[in-house]
Motif scaffolding. Sequence first.
Motif, PDB file in Angstrom:
ATOM      1  N   GLU A 217      -0.711 -24.155 -31.438  1.00 44.30           N
ATOM      2  CA  GLU A 217      -0.473 -25.598 -31.528  1.00 44.30           C
ATOM      3  C   GLU A 217       1.011 -25.935 -31.579  1.00 44.30           C
ATOM      4  N   ASP A 218       1.838 -24.916 -31.483  1.00 47.20           N
ATOM      5  CA  ASP A 218       3.285 -25.119 -31.434  1.00 47.20           C
ATOM      6  C   ASP A 218       3.703 -25.170 -29.963  1.00 47.20           C
ATOM      7  N   GLU A 219       4.164 -26.331 -29.519  1.00 48.48           N
ATOM      8  CA  GLU A 219       4.488 -26.478 -28.098  1.00 48.48           C
ATOM      9  C   GLU A 219       5.577 -25.514 -27.661  1.00 48.48           C
ATOM     10  N   ARG A 220       6.469 -25.159 -28.561  1.00 51.97           N
ATOM     11  CA  ARG A 220       7.508 -24.203 -28.183  1.00 51.97           C
ATOM     12  C   ARG A 220       6.914 -22.851 -27.829  1.00 51.97           C
ATOM     13  N   VAL A 221       5.895 -22.424 -28.576  1.00 59.94           N
ATOM     14  CA  VAL A 221       5.236 -21.148 -28.289  1.00 59.94           C
ATOM     15  C   VAL A 221       4.440 -21.250 -26.992  1.00 59.94           C
ATOM     16  N   ILE A 222       3.698 -22.331 -26.837  1.00 58.95           N
ATOM     17  CA  ILE A 222       2.919 -22.518 -25.599  1.00 58.95           C
ATOM     18  C   ILE A 222       3.851 -22.540 -24.393  1.00 58.95           C
ATOM     19  N   GLY A 223       4.936 -23.275 -24.508  1.00 61.07           N
ATOM     20  CA  GLY A 223       5.890 -23.350 -23.412  1.00 61.07           C
ATOM     21  C   GLY A 223       6.501 -22.003 -23.090  1.00 61.07           C
ATOM     22  N   ALA A 224       6.789 -21.205 -24.118  1.00 63.18           N
ATOM     23  CA  ALA A 224       7.369 -19.881 -23.884  1.00 63.18           C
ATOM     24  C   ALA A 224       6.386 -18.977 -23.150  1.00 63.18           C
ATOM     25  N   ILE A 225       5.093 -19.084 -23.492  1.00 59.79           N
ATOM     26  CA  ILE A 225       4.079 -18.284 -22.799  1.00 59.79           C
ATOM     27  C   ILE A 225       4.011 -18.694 -21.330  1.00 59.79           C
ATOM     28  N   VAL A 226       3.929 -19.978 -21.076  1.00 58.84           N
ATOM     29  CA  VAL A 226       3.833 -20.464 -19.694  1.00 58.84           C
ATOM     30  C   VAL A 226       5.081 -20.092 -18.903  1.00 58.84           C
ATOM     31  N   ASP A 227       6.237 -20.238 -19.503  1.00 63.57           N
ATOM     32  CA  ASP A 227       7.488 -19.887 -18.812  1.00 63.57           C
ATOM     33  C   ASP A 227       7.522 -18.400 -18.455  1.00 63.57           C
ATOM     34  N   ALA A 228       6.963 -17.559 -19.331  1.00 64.96           N
ATOM     35  CA  ALA A 228       6.943 -16.122 -19.061  1.00 64.96           C
ATOM     36  C   ALA A 228       5.968 -15.772 -17.947  1.00 64.96           C
ATOM     37  N   LEU A 229       4.901 -16.556 -17.820  1.00 64.38           N
ATOM     38  CA  LEU A 229       3.897 -16.285 -16.790  1.00 64.38           C
ATOM     39  C   LEU A 229       4.256 -16.899 -15.432  1.00 64.38           C
ATOM     40  N   ALA A 230       5.035 -17.945 -15.438  1.00 62.93           N
ATOM     41  CA  ALA A 230       5.298 -18.700 -14.210  1.00 62.93           C
ATOM     42  C   ALA A 230       5.846 -17.860 -13.057  1.00 62.93           C
ATOM     43  N   PRO A 231       6.743 -16.889 -13.280  1.00 66.83           N
ATOM     44  CA  PRO A 231       7.240 -16.112 -12.136  1.00 66.83           C
ATOM     45  C   PRO A 231       6.148 -15.363 -11.370  1.00 66.83           C
ATOM     46  N   ASP A 232       5.006 -15.090 -12.020  1.00 64.51           N
ATOM     47  CA  ASP A 232       3.901 -14.422 -11.328  1.00 64.51           C
ATOM     48  C   ASP A 232       3.042 -15.396 -10.526  1.00 64.51           C
ATOM     49  N   GLY A 233       3.241 -16.695 -10.714  1.00 69.07           N
ATOM     50  CA  GLY A 233       2.471 -17.705  -9.996  1.00 69.07           C
ATOM     51  C   GLY A 233       1.418 -18.333 -10.894  1.00 69.07           C
ATOM     52  N   LEU A 234       1.362 -19.668 -10.898  1.00 69.99           N
ATOM     53  CA  LEU A 234       0.418 -20.391 -11.748  1.00 69.99           C
ATOM     54  C   LEU A 234      -0.468 -21.313 -10.918  1.00 69.99           C
ATOM     55  N   HIS A 235      -1.694 -21.469 -11.395  1.00 69.98           N
ATOM     56  CA  HIS A 235      -2.637 -22.429 -10.816  1.00 69.98           C
ATOM     57  C   HIS A 235      -3.114 -23.334 -11.945  1.00 69.98           C
ATOM     58  N   ILE A 236      -3.128 -24.630 -11.697  1.00 72.67           N
ATOM     59  CA  ILE A 236      -3.558 -25.601 -12.705  1.00 72.67           C
ATOM     60  C   ILE A 236      -4.760 -26.359 -12.149  1.00 72.67           C
ATOM     61  N   GLU A 237      -5.785 -26.503 -12.967  1.00 75.93           N
ATOM     62  CA  GLU A 237      -6.935 -27.280 -12.525  1.00 75.93           C
ATOM     63  C   GLU A 237      -7.499 -28.091 -13.690  1.00 75.93           C
ATOM     64  N   ARG A 238      -8.112 -29.201 -13.373  1.00 73.56           N
ATOM     65  CA  ARG A 238      -8.683 -30.075 -14.390  1.00 73.56           C
ATOM     66  C   ARG A 238      -9.764 -29.334 -15.169  1.00 73.56           C
ATOM     67  N   TRP A 239      -9.764 -29.546 -16.445  1.00 73.51           N
ATOM     68  CA  TRP A 239     -10.776 -28.963 -17.343  1.00 73.51           C
ATOM     69  C   TRP A 239     -12.002 -29.868 -17.303  1.00 73.51           C
ATOM     70  N   LEU A 240     -13.043 -29.460 -16.591  1.00 76.53           N
ATOM     71  CA  LEU A 240     -14.236 -30.274 -16.453  1.00 76.53           C
ATOM     72  C   LEU A 240     -15.120 -30.137 -17.690  1.00 76.53           C
ATOM     73  N   PRO A 241     -15.630 -31.254 -18.222  1.00 77.16           N
ATOM     74  CA  PRO A 241     -16.605 -31.159 -19.324  1.00 77.16           C
ATOM     75  C   PRO A 241     -17.863 -30.453 -18.815  1.00 77.16           C
ATOM     76  N   LYS A 242     -18.244 -29.380 -19.490  1.00 80.19           N
ATOM     77  CA  LYS A 242     -19.372 -28.575 -19.014  1.00 80.19           C
ATOM     78  C   LYS A 242     -20.644 -28.864 -19.797  1.00 80.19           C
ATOM     79  N   ALA A 243     -21.761 -28.505 -19.183  1.00 81.91           N
ATOM     80  CA  ALA A 243     -23.061 -28.604 -19.833  1.00 81.91           C
ATOM     81  C   ALA A 243     -23.104 -27.666 -21.031  1.00 81.91           C
ATOM     82  N   SER A 244     -24.070 -27.877 -21.876  1.00 81.29           N
ATOM     83  CA  SER A 244     -24.207 -27.034 -23.057  1.00 81.29           C
ATOM     84  C   SER A 244     -25.615 -26.458 -23.134  1.00 81.29           C
ATOM     85  N   GLN A 245     -25.713 -25.392 -23.883  1.00 85.08           N
ATOM     86  CA  GLN A 245     -26.999 -24.765 -24.154  1.00 85.08           C
ATOM     87  C   GLN A 245     -26.983 -24.298 -25.609  1.00 85.08           C
ATOM     88  N   ARG A 246     -27.903 -24.841 -26.395  1.00 80.03           N
ATOM     89  CA  ARG A 246     -27.975 -24.518 -27.822  1.00 80.03           C
ATOM     90  C   ARG A 246     -26.636 -24.757 -28.528  1.00 80.03           C
TER      91      ARG A 246
END
Length: 381
Positions: A217-246
């Motif tokens: 929940e710390d944006e600095r940590v999240i940003g550091a993770i994303v920045d470290a992964l970005a050179p390998d290539g990133l894909h972003i897609e909308r998080w669709l609300p999914k069906a549920s079971q139990r």
Amino acid sequence: MTRTAPAVSFAVVGNPDNRRTALFQEAVRAAGLPAARVVPWLHVLDGRAAFRAGESVRIDSPGEDPEVERLLRGVADATRVEGTGRWYRRFIEAVGTVREGVRAAGGRLLADPDDLAVLFDKRLCHGRLAAAGIPVPASPTSGPDAVRTPVRGWEEVRAVLARPGCRRAFVKLAHGSSASGVLAVETGAGGRVRATTSVERAPSGALHNSLRLSRYEDERVIGAIVDALAPDGLHIERWLPKASQRGRSADLRVVVTSGRATHAVVRTARGPLTNLHLGGARGDLAAAVAAVTQAGGDWETDALAVCERAAAAFPRTPCVGVDLLPATGWRSFAVGEVNAFGDLLPRLTGLPGSPAEGQDTYAAQVAAVRQDHHAHAPARP
């Protein structure tokens, strides 16, 4: 004199001690055929691989072998997340080498390297599916243009999350698999950010895959993770609300063999990542089919047909695993991903009425290759 076609002969490019190779060998033996000849991935990568005339050559996953991982990704620690861009380039080069070797020997390759190059780039795969009219989550990073102008880091991801309808999104490694490097990111009031991910960040900043999901929940940590992964290539897609079971979120892995949906498993989880190795559990397929019917849909035409259409976008690859995302209420479906090596579903038998009824995923593929082989092989006296 009776004329019979020669028996099919298999070779498999795989890691000899891998469970995938073992399960495929079991299926070959159960069909009454000679054991498949194993061509180790290490031999492909160091130039020792050899193929034979008449062989049907299966390409299997190069995963779960530390030395193969090191050669492909350039990291000594197999748990590291980074290096997927290098992995992709070396893997595609290696399967091209396999194609040349199989062609030169007079064999038959049971996968298409050009298809694999798309399947292992989520941006290209997503773009191909969308172009074919297959429902997929909305994405600003799909297609060849996204490859040419890649996402460079957290600042650009944050800008995407600020767009209308994009408050919740999945940020994925373009060449990742098994949820490696996936972040389910949510933004809230006051600029709050939360990410659920399989990535574990060491004090040194190194990123490791973990079987336990982490929540940041710390944006600095999240940003550091994303920045470290970005050179390998990133894909972003909308998080669709999914069906549920139990009370758990649910999606499906559907295996399509030779154009037909043959196997399906429901995957459920308390959180957004349903991968079975990350704590997800197999759900109730019969209950899912009933839920589709109760919502006014048809399991065959509304669910399985979508998967078959997705597989048809890769016509020279005879078996893929499709991640099918059911919308809330089981009223509609979208395709999240198409997996070249999505058939590892031990003990799962084929769908009733499908060509694979009573067979596991590997037996179904062996049977399909045999049928095609006998339909096209020249008979001999």
